[in-house]
Design an enzyme around this catalytic site. Structure first.
Site, PDB file in Angstrom:
ATOM      1  N   GLY A 138       0.836  -1.205   0.000  1.00  0.00           N
ATOM      2  CA  GLY A 138       0.000   0.000   0.000  1.00  0.00           C
ATOM      3  C   GLY A 138       0.862   1.243   0.000  1.00  0.00           C
ATOM      4  O   GLY A 138       1.769   1.382   0.817  1.00  0.00           O
ATOM      5  N   SER A 139       0.600   2.161  -0.960  1.00  0.00           N
ATOM      6  CA  SER A 139       1.508   3.309  -1.122  1.00  0.00           C
ATOM      7  C   SER A 139       0.885   4.608  -0.664  1.00  0.00           C
ATOM      8  O   SER A 139       1.327   5.682  -1.051  1.00  0.00           O
ATOM      9  CB  SER A 139       1.926   3.435  -2.584  1.00  0.00           C
ATOM     10  OG  SER A 139       0.861   3.985  -3.347  1.00  0.00           O
ATOM     11  N   SER A 140      -0.148   4.517   0.179  1.00  0.00           N
ATOM     12  CA  SER A 140      -0.735   5.765   0.669  1.00  0.00           C
ATOM     13  C   SER A 140      -0.034   6.158   1.969  1.00  0.00           C
ATOM     14  O   SER A 140       1.116   5.795   2.201  1.00  0.00           O
ATOM     15  CB  SER A 140      -2.245   5.564   0.822  1.00  0.00           C
ATOM     16  OG  SER A 140      -2.860   6.751   1.209  1.00  0.00           O
ATOM     17  N   HIS A 141      -0.749   6.882   2.825  1.00  0.00           N
ATOM     18  CA  HIS A 141      -0.106   7.478   4.007  1.00  0.00           C
ATOM     19  C   HIS A 141       0.636   6.467   4.875  1.00  0.00           C
ATOM     20  O   HIS A 141       1.787   6.687   5.255  1.00  0.00           O
ATOM     21  CB  HIS A 141      -1.158   8.191   4.854  1.00  0.00           C
ATOM     22  CG  HIS A 141      -1.732   9.385   4.174  1.00  0.00           C
ATOM     23  ND1 HIS A 141      -1.160  10.633   4.252  1.00  0.00           N
ATOM     24  CD2 HIS A 141      -2.810   9.521   3.386  1.00  0.00           C
ATOM     25  CE1 HIS A 141      -1.879  11.496   3.556  1.00  0.00           C
ATOM     26  NE2 HIS A 141      -2.890  10.846   3.009  1.00  0.00           N
ATOM     27  N   GLY A 142      -0.047   5.360   5.220  1.00  0.00           N
ATOM     28  CA  GLY A 142       0.560   4.402   6.134  1.00  0.00           C
ATOM     29  C   GLY A 142       1.793   3.741   5.541  1.00  0.00           C
ATOM     30  O   GLY A 142       2.854   3.665   6.175  1.00  0.00           O
ATOM     31  N   SER A 184      -5.484  11.660  -1.437  1.00  0.00           N
ATOM     32  CA  SER A 184      -6.902  12.041  -1.530  1.00  0.00           C
ATOM     33  C   SER A 184      -7.207  13.307  -0.727  1.00  0.00           C
ATOM     34  O   SER A 184      -8.131  14.046  -1.060  1.00  0.00           O
ATOM     35  CB  SER A 184      -7.787  10.902  -1.021  1.00  0.00           C
ATOM     36  OG  SER A 184      -7.784   9.842  -1.940  1.00  0.00           O
ATOM     37  N   CYS A 185      -6.428  13.539   0.326  1.00  0.00           N
ATOM     38  CA  CYS A 185      -6.632  14.740   1.141  1.00  0.00           C
ATOM     39  C   CYS A 185      -6.476  16.005   0.289  1.00  0.00           C
ATOM     40  O   CYS A 185      -7.016  17.056   0.624  1.00  0.00           O
ATOM     41  CB  CYS A 185      -5.622  14.806   2.285  1.00  0.00           C
ATOM     42  SG  CYS A 185      -5.433  13.262   3.163  1.00  0.00           S
ATOM     43  N   ARG A 244     -12.325   9.242  -3.877  1.00  0.00           N
ATOM     44  CA  ARG A 244     -11.131   8.684  -3.231  1.00  0.00           C
ATOM     45  C   ARG A 244     -10.207   8.173  -4.316  1.00  0.00           C
ATOM     46  O   ARG A 244     -10.635   7.429  -5.198  1.00  0.00           O
ATOM     47  CB  ARG A 244     -11.520   7.544  -2.297  1.00  0.00           C
ATOM     48  CG  ARG A 244     -10.375   7.057  -1.425  1.00  0.00           C
ATOM     49  CD  ARG A 244     -10.813   5.943  -0.502  1.00  0.00           C
ATOM     50  NE  ARG A 244      -9.735   5.530   0.368  1.00  0.00           N
ATOM     51  CZ  ARG A 244      -9.702   5.721   1.683  1.00  0.00           C
ATOM     52  NH1 ARG A 244     -10.700   6.297   2.293  1.00  0.00           N
ATOM     53  NH2 ARG A 244      -8.671   5.323   2.403  1.00  0.00           N
ATOM     54  N   ARG A 281      -0.296   7.728   9.354  1.00  0.00           N
ATOM     55  CA  ARG A 281       1.117   8.135   9.342  1.00  0.00           C
ATOM     56  C   ARG A 281       1.810   7.775  10.649  1.00  0.00           C
ATOM     57  O   ARG A 281       2.930   7.248  10.652  1.00  0.00           O
ATOM     58  CB  ARG A 281       1.225   9.627   9.075  1.00  0.00           C
ATOM     59  CG  ARG A 281       0.915   9.921   7.624  1.00  0.00           C
ATOM     60  CD  ARG A 281       1.045  11.356   7.237  1.00  0.00           C
ATOM     61  NE  ARG A 281       1.011  11.410   5.793  1.00  0.00           N
ATOM     62  CZ  ARG A 281       2.056  11.691   5.013  1.00  0.00           C
ATOM     63  NH1 ARG A 281       3.218  11.991   5.534  1.00  0.00           N
ATOM     64  NH2 ARG A 281       1.930  11.679   3.708  1.00  0.00           N
TER      65      ARG A 281
HETATM   66  P1  FAD Z   1      -5.377   4.161   1.604  1.00  0.00           P
HETATM   67  O1  FAD Z   1      -5.238   5.625   1.424  1.00  0.00           O
HETATM   68  O2  FAD Z   1      -6.722   3.569   1.527  1.00  0.00           O
HETATM   69  O3  FAD Z   1      -4.452   3.475   0.511  1.00  0.00           O
HETATM   70  C1  FAD Z   1      -4.234   2.099   0.449  1.00  0.00           C
HETATM   71  C2  FAD Z   1      -3.392   1.829  -0.782  1.00  0.00           C
HETATM   72  O4  FAD Z   1      -3.012   0.469  -0.782  1.00  0.00           O
HETATM   73  C3  FAD Z   1      -4.154   2.076  -2.081  1.00  0.00           C
HETATM   74  O5  FAD Z   1      -3.363   2.869  -2.928  1.00  0.00           O
HETATM   75  C4  FAD Z   1      -4.390   0.667  -2.628  1.00  0.00           C
HETATM   76  O6  FAD Z   1      -4.408   0.633  -4.042  1.00  0.00           O
HETATM   77  C5  FAD Z   1      -3.189  -0.078  -2.072  1.00  0.00           C
HETATM   78  N1  FAD Z   1      -3.416  -1.517  -1.870  1.00  0.00           N
HETATM   79  C6  FAD Z   1      -4.429  -2.076  -1.156  1.00  0.00           C
HETATM   80  N2  FAD Z   1      -4.330  -3.410  -1.140  1.00  0.00           N
HETATM   81  C7  FAD Z   1      -3.216  -3.707  -1.842  1.00  0.00           C
HETATM   82  C8  FAD Z   1      -2.587  -4.940  -2.193  1.00  0.00           C
HETATM   83  N3  FAD Z   1      -3.071  -6.110  -1.774  1.00  0.00           N
HETATM   84  N4  FAD Z   1      -1.454  -4.904  -2.931  1.00  0.00           N
HETATM   85  C9  FAD Z   1      -0.946  -3.704  -3.352  1.00  0.00           C
HETATM   86  N5  FAD Z   1      -1.520  -2.528  -3.066  1.00  0.00           N
HETATM   87  C10 FAD Z   1      -2.634  -2.523  -2.311  1.00  0.00           C
HETATM   88  N6  FAD Z   1      -7.205  12.448   6.337  1.00  0.00           N
HETATM   89  C11 FAD Z   1      -6.650  13.459   7.058  1.00  0.00           C
HETATM   90  O7  FAD Z   1      -5.994  13.203   8.080  1.00  0.00           O
HETATM   91  N7  FAD Z   1      -6.799  14.768   6.666  1.00  0.00           N
HETATM   92  C12 FAD Z   1      -7.485  15.114   5.545  1.00  0.00           C
HETATM   93  O8  FAD Z   1      -7.580  16.305   5.211  1.00  0.00           O
HETATM   94  C13 FAD Z   1      -8.097  14.081   4.781  1.00  0.00           C
HETATM   95  N8  FAD Z   1      -8.805  14.385   3.665  1.00  0.00           N
HETATM   96  C14 FAD Z   1      -9.342  13.371   2.906  1.00  0.00           C
HETATM   97  C15 FAD Z   1     -10.072  13.699   1.763  1.00  0.00           C
HETATM   98  C16 FAD Z   1     -10.626  12.697   0.988  1.00  0.00           C
HETATM   99  C17 FAD Z   1     -11.407  13.063  -0.240  1.00  0.00           C
HETATM  100  C18 FAD Z   1     -10.446  11.322   1.349  1.00  0.00           C
HETATM  101  C19 FAD Z   1     -11.018  10.220   0.519  1.00  0.00           C
HETATM  102  C20 FAD Z   1      -9.735  10.989   2.492  1.00  0.00           C
HETATM  103  C21 FAD Z   1      -9.172  12.007   3.290  1.00  0.00           C
HETATM  104  N9  FAD Z   1      -8.461  11.708   4.467  1.00  0.00           N
HETATM  105  C22 FAD Z   1      -7.909  12.727   5.218  1.00  0.00           C
HETATM  106  C23 FAD Z   1      -8.309  10.301   4.917  1.00  0.00           C
HETATM  107  C24 FAD Z   1      -7.019   9.701   4.415  1.00  0.00           C
HETATM  108  O9  FAD Z   1      -6.921   9.863   3.030  1.00  0.00           O
HETATM  109  C25 FAD Z   1      -6.949   8.231   4.801  1.00  0.00           C
HETATM  110  O10 FAD Z   1      -7.069   8.112   6.192  1.00  0.00           O
HETATM  111  C26 FAD Z   1      -5.605   7.641   4.372  1.00  0.00           C
HETATM  112  O11 FAD Z   1      -5.473   7.701   2.985  1.00  0.00           O
HETATM  113  C27 FAD Z   1      -5.444   6.196   4.835  1.00  0.00           C
HETATM  114  O12 FAD Z   1      -4.228   5.728   4.376  1.00  0.00           O
HETATM  115  P2  FAD Z   1      -3.951   4.166   4.249  1.00  0.00           P
HETATM  116  O13 FAD Z   1      -2.468   4.038   4.071  1.00  0.00           O
HETATM  117  O14 FAD Z   1      -4.588   3.448   5.358  1.00  0.00           O
HETATM  118  O15 FAD Z   1      -4.729   3.646   2.952  1.00  0.00           O
END
Ligand code: FAD
Length: 451
Positions: free
Chosen positions: A7-11, A41-42, A132, A304
């Site tokens: 997963g390449s988002s915040h975490g 997405s933020c 998202r 994060r």
């Molecule tokens: P995600 O962001 O859900 O990303 C998971 C990633 O893992 C995805 O890219 C997915 O494709 C990848 N993945 C999943 N499974 C697999 C797999 N098996 N193999 C390979 N890749 C995989 N939070 C704030 O604190 N402040 C803000 O202002 C804020 N604004 C937001 C605005 C919007 C419109 C949205 C939708 C969210 C917002 N958030 C905000 C919330 C924040 O975006 C999420 O809490 C955060 O993105 C969570 O990060 P994550 O790493 O858990 O997963």
């Protein structure tokens, strides 16, 4: 050591950065099933409203940048299963169709969540979108300028729904926000604040259709045309579903323990039920500071922090996640609000008895005119009636007073009381504040009622 991050988002991003910092010799493999690394997405609202021009800039890491740091980055490669006992993951390369196994010493999962779709008749009609990720960002941007889209119905009046409403109202569309709760932003603010915001939304052409449930979507020629609720029918050329998320964890069935909502169960070290597998982000719960219990608070801030903690523990440290209070902030047209912890309206959800004081004040001393940046400020402090322990707070103004909420979040974390805040040292400068900060004012009022 070989560390795999999924997963390449915040975490996932933070986990990778922590490993780079603390174990520069570790082999890091970083997997993203989408084609784009680290979309933020933020930042989507800023892109949709045109403040940020390039969708591809809404990110904080690039493949080239991370590769240059020595990270092995794999996009369009999905980790489809985990053999925990063998310390292997199975990877599918969506670009080539190839499959392979990769071994790991430590596995850090941040698979996040996907927007939940409402299971009603007509949910397969065209023009039902979500907000998202980069793919939806591109589609939503096109919709903002499409002459075929005039009526936009948003489902869910949480912060994502309200961001979407503002985007489409500013784009000149007629917007309706349907919400099951009796108020918009009910999870973030009490009625003193949401009453003002509901008026603000209406003034900007947004109809808050609260206290109603979607029953079905009706279409014409395969495309959405109307949204029917238990109270009314709304014309719709576009629907945006922002009524919650679903954890992206089905592929982990039988690998790590999950709860009834599909969230991965983790301890305070971010460790899962399987040895050497850690999980973070929207697919997990966090320790909630006001109660000490667990809560699902899907915020980047939490992901994060968890990413950093998971990586440090994976590298052999022994540290716990610092409990959080769900601090968040948003601007809604001219208003800016922030809140943290428990509200009067959410106390019973947490099984907590709470008391609150609400204070209306001015941002700066009364002699400063509005034209010089003065404005009303509304603040509500929530605390435990028996000992004054701070449980939460909300603030709102047309001026930016949101950072006050960070002080409250710290107060909750440190188990401070309203007595501690009553005379706490907060600055005064007539250009920036009043002689008594609004937190002092509210805390003094609250402290009067406590033993
Ligand atoms: P995600 O962001 O859900 O990303 C998971 C990633 O893992 C995805 O890219 C997915 O494709 C990848 N993945 C999943 N499974 C697999 C797999 N098996 N193999 C390979 N890749 C995989 N939070 C704030 O604190 N402040 C803000 O202002 C804020 N604004 C937001 C605005 C919007 C419109 C949205 C939708 C969210 C917002 N958030 C905000 C919330 C924040 O975006 C999420 O809490 C955060 O993105 C969570 O990060 P994550 O790493 O858990 O997963």
């Amino acid at each position: 050591k070989k560390i795999i991050v999924v997963g390449s988002s915040h975490g996932g991003y933070e986990a990778v950065q922590q490993v780079l910092q603390d174990a520069p010799d570790a082999e890091i493999q970083w997997y993203e099933k989408g084609s784009f690394l680290s979309f933020l997405s933020c930042g989507m609202q800023l892109y949709l409203e045109g403040d940020v021009k390039d969708v591809n800039s809404v990110r904080y890491a690039t493949e080239e940048g991370e590769s240059a740091k020595g990270v092995h980055v794999f996009t369009q490669q999905e980790v489809v299963s985990v053999a925990a006992a063998r310390h292997n993951v199975h990877v599918v390369d969506h670009a080539t169709g190839d499959e392979r196994d990769e071994s790991y010493d430590k596995l850090i999962l941040s698979p996040g969540a996907v927007p939940a779709s409402i299971p009603v008749e007509g949910s397969d009609l065209a023009n039902i979108y979500a907000m998202r990720g980069r793919d939806w960002a591109i589609k939503l941007k096109a919709a903002t300028v499409s002459p075929d889209i005039n009526d936009v119905v948003i489902i869910g009046a949480g912060y994502i729904g309200i961001e979407a409403a503002e985007v489409f109202a500013k784009a000149g569309k007629r917007v309706t926000v349907i919400e099951m709760q009796p108020r918009v932003l009910a999870a973030y603010l009490d009625a003193e604040f949401t009453d003002i915001l509901a008026d603000t939304l209406s003034e900007h052409g947004i109809t808050p259709a609260t206290g109603q449930c979607v029953q079905r979507f009706e279409g014409v020629d395969g495309k959405i045309a109307r949204v029917v609720t238990d109270k009314a029918t709304y014309p719709a050329d576009l629907v945006i579903e922002s009524a919650g998320v679903r954890a992206n964890t089905d592929w982990l069935d039988g690998v790590v323990e999950r709860d009834g909502h599909g969230l991965i169960v983790v301890d305070d070290h971010q460790a899962t039920s399987a040895a050497d597998i850690y999980a973070v982000g929207d697919a997990t719960e966090v320790r909630f500071a006001p109660t000490g219990g667990k809560a699902h608070i899907a915020l980047a801030t939490n992901a994060r922090r968890q990413g950093r903690i998971a990586a440090r523990n994976a590298l052999g440290e022994d540290i716990s996640f610092t409990p959080v209070s769900g601090s968040s902030a948003l601007s809604v047209f001219d208003y800016k609000f922030a809140s943290t912890g428990i509200k009067e309206s959410t106390a019973s959800d947490y099984g907590v008895t709470a008391k609150s004081v609400f204070v209306g004040d001015l941002y700066r001393p009364p002699f400063v005119p509005d034209s010089a940046g003065n404005a009303p400020v509304y603040f509500k402090l929530t605390y435990a009636p028996e000992d004054g322990r701070v449980l939460g707070a909300q603030i709102m103004s047309t001026q930016n007073t949101t950072a006050n909420i960070n002080a409250i979040a710290l107060a909750i974390q440190l188990h401070a009381t309203v007595q501690d805040l009553a005379y706490a040292d907060f600055f005064f400068q007539p250009g920036l504040n009043r002689p008594w900060n609004i937190i002092n004012v509210a805390a003094q009022q609250a402290a009067r009622g406590i033993g």
